[in-house]
Design a protein around this motif. Structure first.
Motif, short mmCIF file in Angstrom:
data_model
loop_
_atom_site.label_atom_id
_atom_site.label_comp_id
_atom_site.label_asym_id
_atom_site.label_seq_id
_atom_site.Cartn_x
_atom_site.Cartn_y
_atom_site.Cartn_z
N TRP A 46 57.42 107.56 -12.97
CA TRP A 46 58.77 107.97 -13.40
C TRP A 46 58.65 109.10 -14.43
CZ3 TRP A 46 61.26 105.03 -9.96
CH2 TRP A 46 60.72 103.78 -9.64
N THR A 90 60.34 101.78 -22.26
CA THR A 90 59.79 102.53 -21.13
C THR A 90 59.67 104.03 -21.40
OG1 THR A 90 62.01 102.74 -20.19
CG2 THR A 90 60.67 100.90 -19.41
N VAL A 91 58.80 104.67 -20.64
CA VAL A 91 58.74 106.12 -20.54
C VAL A 91 59.27 106.50 -19.17
CG1 VAL A 91 56.81 106.57 -22.11
CG2 VAL A 91 56.32 105.90 -19.76
N PRO A 92 59.82 107.68 -19.00
CA PRO A 92 59.95 108.75 -19.98
C PRO A 92 61.11 108.50 -20.94
CG PRO A 92 61.01 109.42 -17.94
CD PRO A 92 60.39 108.08 -17.67
N ARG A 146 63.24 96.96 -22.31
CA ARG A 146 61.82 97.32 -22.32
C ARG A 146 61.64 98.71 -22.92
NH1 ARG A 146 58.97 93.53 -19.88
NH2 ARG A 146 57.13 94.78 -20.29
N ASN A 166 66.61 107.61 -21.14
CA ASN A 166 65.33 107.04 -20.72
C ASN A 166 65.38 106.74 -19.22
OD1 ASN A 166 66.99 104.75 -20.87
ND2 ASN A 166 65.36 103.42 -21.65
N GLU A 167 66.15 107.54 -18.50
CA GLU A 167 66.25 107.38 -17.04
C GLU A 167 65.75 108.67 -16.37
OE1 GLU A 167 66.68 105.04 -14.72
OE2 GLU A 167 66.30 106.77 -13.46
N SER A 168 64.58 108.55 -15.76
CA SER A 168 63.93 109.75 -15.21
C SER A 168 64.78 110.49 -14.18
CB SER A 168 62.59 109.37 -14.59
OG SER A 168 62.78 108.45 -13.52
N TRP A 219 53.80 100.54 -25.12
CA TRP A 219 52.94 101.72 -25.16
C TRP A 219 52.56 102.03 -26.60
CZ3 TRP A 219 51.29 103.28 -20.57
CH2 TRP A 219 52.12 103.17 -19.44
N SER A 261 68.03 101.37 -16.85
CA SER A 261 67.77 102.05 -18.13
C SER A 261 69.04 102.02 -18.98
CB SER A 261 67.37 103.50 -17.89
OG SER A 261 66.33 103.58 -16.96
N CYS A 302 52.42 107.06 -15.46
CA CYS A 302 53.69 106.53 -14.95
C CYS A 302 54.37 107.47 -13.95
CB CYS A 302 54.61 106.30 -16.15
SG CYS A 302 56.31 105.98 -15.70
N ARG A 361 63.74 95.41 -11.07
CA ARG A 361 63.71 96.38 -12.17
C ARG A 361 65.07 96.43 -12.87
NH1 ARG A 361 60.12 100.27 -13.32
NH2 ARG A 361 58.99 99.88 -11.38
N1 LIG Z 1 64.10 103.56 -14.61
C1 LIG Z 1 63.11 104.04 -15.44
C2 LIG Z 1 61.82 103.26 -15.25
C3 LIG Z 1 60.73 103.70 -16.19
C4 LIG Z 1 59.58 102.69 -16.25
O1 LIG Z 1 59.69 101.56 -15.76
N2 LIG Z 1 58.45 103.10 -16.86
C5 LIG Z 1 57.32 102.18 -17.01
C6 LIG Z 1 56.00 102.88 -16.79
S1 LIG Z 1 55.66 103.26 -15.12
C7 LIG Z 1 57.23 101.69 -18.43
O2 LIG Z 1 57.34 102.47 -19.36
N3 LIG Z 1 56.98 100.40 -18.61
C8 LIG Z 1 56.73 99.83 -19.89
C9 LIG Z 1 57.20 98.41 -19.97
O3 LIG Z 1 57.90 97.97 -19.05
O4 LIG Z 1 56.86 97.77 -20.95
C10 LIG Z 1 62.96 105.52 -15.13
O5 LIG Z 1 62.88 105.88 -13.95
O6 LIG Z 1 62.95 106.32 -16.06
#
Ligand SMILES: N[C@@H](CCC(=O)N[C@@H](CS)C(=O)NCC(=O)O)C(=O)O
Length: 320
Positions: A52, A123-125, A121, A138-140, A83, A23, A50, A20
């Motif tokens: 996170w 990502t959420v949140p 990437r 963007n780091e949970s 997303w 963020s 998700c 991984r």
């Molecule tokens: N380190 C980040 C990880 C967040 C993460 O990986 N979220 C995933 C969903 S579970 C996401 O949005 N993935 C979309 C992608 O990788 O395209 C956190 O903890 O905030």
């Protein structure tokens, strides 16, 4: 890198291991900094699927921030462009919500607004600042801590990271993150037998460790408290919960974490999870099994090419 396929293979390195990435937006909300707590200034972008993002939703709920921070929910299906949001508002959020701030159709466009050169990437949140039109974080792990800063406005705070428990919480968070939260992904996204086997065995080694912590504390006791650390609900509980609640319904079959099940093989973790879910509204009201099951099983084509959503286990979580 952005837009790399979630089929699985593009996420893994040559050795078949999933690693991984860190963020990239790492600002903090603080009382006297650039990003101060203000009612209505920030917006939380999440996926109900998700784990996170689920951390942030639980914490927003526990800190009673419903009137302070609004939420937009992405559609459960993730494709190669990331997303998306539904674009016409509906009465229910079974497929997510519109982007309440900008009415964007894609989360990637929010990242571009914050930084047109962003290459990570999407990502959420995402904790978004409507005033500066940028991403605070963007780091949970950091978002859930900074939500405590709203105490100055709300007069309410659940201390999820109390001074006297900090080192114990940090220590537990570190191994839970690497071996359980992220461990299930390392098992599920592995593209070689060796990578899968070493990661899946490791997940269960650390579930055993978590089970023993709860067993040592609660065996033979009918305790109304049932927390990982001390007699308090802490962020350690939140961070483990969002993986455990997804374990039997999704990770067990979809990520092939099928050596054991929480409900059959981990009585103490199972009771701990059920107590959080059934006795604390912040956990139950933010858990959406429909989004959870549909997201994983319809988004990862190399794992489940036909996108069939398994019906079991029934029920998703057992009664208390
Ligand atoms: N380190 C980040 C990880 C967040 C993460 O990986 N979220 C995933 C969903 S579970 C996401 O949005 N993935 C979309 C992608 O990788 O395209 C956190 O903890 O905030």
């Amino acid at each position: 890198m952005a837009g790399a396929s979630l089929a699985g293979t593009a996420l893994t390195d040559k050795d078949g291991e999933f690693r991984r990435k860190a963020s990239q937006f790492r600002n903090w909300i603080t009382k006297d900094g650039e990003f101060q707590p203000e009612k209505g200034r920030y917006h939380l972008y999440v996926s109900y699927a998700c784990p996170w993002a689920h951390r942030a939703l639980i914490t927003r709920n526990l800190q009673k921030l419903h009137d302070y921070i609004d939420v937009s929910v992405v559609h459960f299906h993730l494709d190669d462009n990331g997303w998306r949001f539904i674009t016409e508002a509906k009465d229910d959020d079974s497929e997510g919500t519109i982007d309440h701030v900008y009415h964007l159709d894609r989360l990637s466009k929010l990242y571009s607004k914050a930084n047109p050169d962003y290459e990570g990437r999407w990502t959420v949140p995402v904790l978004w600042d409507k005033k500066k039109e940028t991403i605070v974080s963007n780091e949970s792990a950091e978002i859930i801590r900074m939500l405590g800063e709203f105490e100055v406005l709300t007069g309410h705070k659940v201390d999820l990271y109390p001074e006297e428990l900090k080192s114990e919480i940090d220590e537990l968070n570190a191994w839970v993150y690497d071996n359980i939260n992220n461990g299930v992904y390392k098992s599920g996204f592995a593209t070689s037998q060796t990578a899968y086997e070493s990661n899946v065995v490791n997940v269960f080694k650390y579930l055993d460790k978590a089970e023993n912590i709860l067993k040592d504390k609660y065996e033979g006791k009918d305790d109304k408290f049932y927390y990982l650390i001390g007699n308090h609900l802490t962020e350690a509980d939140i961070r483990l919960f969002t993986t455990i609640i997804r374990f039997d319904p999704v990770y067990h079959q979809h990520f092939k974490c099928n050596i054991k099940m929480i409900r059959h093989d981990y009585p103490f973790i199972n009771t701990w999870m059920k107590k959080l879910y059934w006795q604390n509204e912040a956990f139950k009201s933010t858990t959406d099994f429909d989004h959870i099951k549909k997201h994983y099983t319809t988004s990862h084509h190399s794992i489940n090419p036909y996108g069939i959503v398994p019906l079991g286990p029934i029920p998703n979580i057992l009664p208390l």
